[in-house]
Design a protein around this motif. Structure first.
Motif, PDB file in Angstrom:
ATOM      1  N   GLU A  16       0.836  -1.204   0.000  1.00 42.79           N
ATOM      2  CA  GLU A  16       0.000   0.000   0.000  1.00 42.79           C
ATOM      3  C   GLU A  16       0.869   1.252   0.000  1.00 42.79           C
ATOM      4  O   GLU A  16       0.553   2.234  -0.674  1.00 42.79           O
ATOM      5  N   TYR A  17       1.966   1.239   0.743  1.00 42.40           N
ATOM      6  CA  TYR A  17       2.898   2.370   0.745  1.00 42.40           C
ATOM      7  C   TYR A  17       3.428   2.613  -0.663  1.00 42.40           C
ATOM      8  O   TYR A  17       3.442   3.735  -1.149  1.00 42.40           O
ATOM      9  N   LYS A  18       3.840   1.534  -1.324  1.00 47.17           N
ATOM     10  CA  LYS A  18       4.355   1.646  -2.690  1.00 47.17           C
ATOM     11  C   LYS A  18       3.265   2.160  -3.632  1.00 47.17           C
ATOM     12  O   LYS A  18       3.503   3.049  -4.447  1.00 47.17           O
ATOM     13  N   ARG A  19       2.058   1.617  -3.510  1.00 45.26           N
ATOM     14  CA  ARG A  19       0.955   2.038  -4.374  1.00 45.26           C
ATOM     15  C   ARG A  19       0.688   3.534  -4.237  1.00 45.26           C
ATOM     16  O   ARG A  19       0.542   4.243  -5.230  1.00 45.26           O
ATOM     17  N   ARG A  20       0.655   4.020  -3.015  1.00 49.76           N
ATOM     18  CA  ARG A  20       0.388   5.448  -2.799  1.00 49.76           C
ATOM     19  C   ARG A  20       1.508   6.318  -3.362  1.00 49.76           C
ATOM     20  O   ARG A  20       1.241   7.382  -3.917  1.00 49.76           O
ATOM     21  N   HIS A  21       2.735   5.872  -3.233  1.00 48.37           N
ATOM     22  CA  HIS A  21       3.849   6.665  -3.765  1.00 48.37           C
ATOM     23  C   HIS A  21       3.939   6.568  -5.291  1.00 48.37           C
ATOM     24  O   HIS A  21       4.385   7.512  -5.939  1.00 48.37           O
ATOM     25  N   ASP A  22       3.501   5.453  -5.857  1.00 50.16           N
ATOM     26  CA  ASP A  22       3.448   5.344  -7.317  1.00 50.16           C
ATOM     27  C   ASP A  22       2.436   6.318  -7.907  1.00 50.16           C
ATOM     28  O   ASP A  22       2.517   6.668  -9.082  1.00 50.16           O
ATOM     29  N   ARG A  23       1.490   6.745  -7.066  1.00 52.72           N
ATOM     30  CA  ARG A  23       0.457   7.698  -7.482  1.00 52.72           C
ATOM     31  C   ARG A  23       0.615   9.030  -6.732  1.00 52.72           C
ATOM     32  O   ARG A  23      -0.379   9.672  -6.382  1.00 52.72           O
ATOM     33  N   LEU A  24       1.865   9.423  -6.485  1.00 53.60           N
ATOM     34  CA  LEU A  24       2.134  10.645  -5.743  1.00 53.60           C
ATOM     35  C   LEU A  24       1.362  11.813  -6.357  1.00 53.60           C
ATOM     36  O   LEU A  24       1.374  12.011  -7.568  1.00 53.60           O
ATOM     37  N   TRP A  25       0.686  12.550  -5.511  1.00 53.96           N
ATOM     38  CA  TRP A  25      -0.107  13.678  -5.972  1.00 53.96           C
ATOM     39  C   TRP A  25       0.793  14.719  -6.641  1.00 53.96           C
ATOM     40  O   TRP A  25       1.858  15.054  -6.120  1.00 53.96           O
ATOM     41  N   PRO A  26       0.362  15.272  -7.773  1.00 49.61           N
ATOM     42  CA  PRO A  26       1.156  16.310  -8.441  1.00 49.61           C
ATOM     43  C   PRO A  26       1.469  17.493  -7.522  1.00 49.61           C
ATOM     44  O   PRO A  26       2.563  18.051  -7.562  1.00 49.61           O
ATOM     45  N   GLU A  27       0.524  17.856  -6.651  1.00 50.19           N
ATOM     46  CA  GLU A  27       0.741  18.965  -5.722  1.00 50.19           C
ATOM     47  C   GLU A  27       1.847  18.651  -4.717  1.00 50.19           C
ATOM     48  O   GLU A  27       2.575  19.547  -4.277  1.00 50.19           O
ATOM     49  N   MET A  28       1.959  17.379  -4.348  1.00 49.23           N
ATOM     50  CA  MET A  28       3.019  16.972  -3.413  1.00 49.23           C
ATOM     51  C   MET A  28       4.373  17.040  -4.113  1.00 49.23           C
ATOM     52  O   MET A  28       5.353  17.522  -3.530  1.00 49.23           O
ATOM     53  N   LEU A  29       4.429  16.581  -5.339  1.00 54.80           N
ATOM     54  CA  LEU A  29       5.663  16.662  -6.124  1.00 54.80           C
ATOM     55  C   LEU A  29       6.093  18.124  -6.292  1.00 54.80           C
ATOM     56  O   LEU A  29       7.275  18.462  -6.112  1.00 54.80           O
ATOM     57  N   GLU A  30       5.142  18.991  -6.588  1.00 56.04           N
ATOM     58  CA  GLU A  30       5.438  20.419  -6.733  1.00 56.04           C
ATOM     59  C   GLU A  30       5.992  21.002  -5.431  1.00 56.04           C
ATOM     60  O   GLU A  30       6.935  21.798  -5.445  1.00 56.04           O
TER      61      GLU A  30
END
Length: 103
Positions: A16-30
């Motif tokens: 689940e940790y990997k799944r959530r990070h594979d879908r990192l929110w664009p706002e978080m990346l920014e």
């Protein structure tokens, strides 16, 4: 400058940790980029469920300012059910001192 730290997952939550990070929110990346973060990697020691993170940051002060952003606090809340957290839902995190580096 390199920054390394460790965190800990709850049992059975690695996928689940990997799944959530594979879908990192664009706002978080920014937010990560806006606060000087680049080249971010997180590794898992499966035997202890310890996460080891390494990130290149511009400087500690700019990086630390990212913790007070609304998107970061939202991410902490989102991740709190799968990893060890503090009362404010920030991950329990321990900085790791660098003892050796080779380019």
């Amino acid at each position: 400058m390199l920054k390394a730290f460790k965190m800990k997952l709850y049992p059975g939550k690695a996928q689940e940790y990997k799944r959530r990070h594979d879908r990192l929110w664009p706002e978080m990346l920014e937010m990560i980029h806006a606060h000087g973060g680049r080249n971010y990697s997180i590794f898992l020691d499966e035997s202890s469920l310890t996460l080891f993170a390494v990130i290149e940051i511009e400087n500690e002060e700019l990086w630390a300012q990212g913790t007070d952003t609304a998107i970061n606090r939202k991410w902490w809340d989102y991740m709190a059910d799968i990893m060890e957290t503090n009362p404010d839902n920030s991950p329990v995190s321990t900085d790791l001192p660098m003892l050796f580096h080779l380019d």
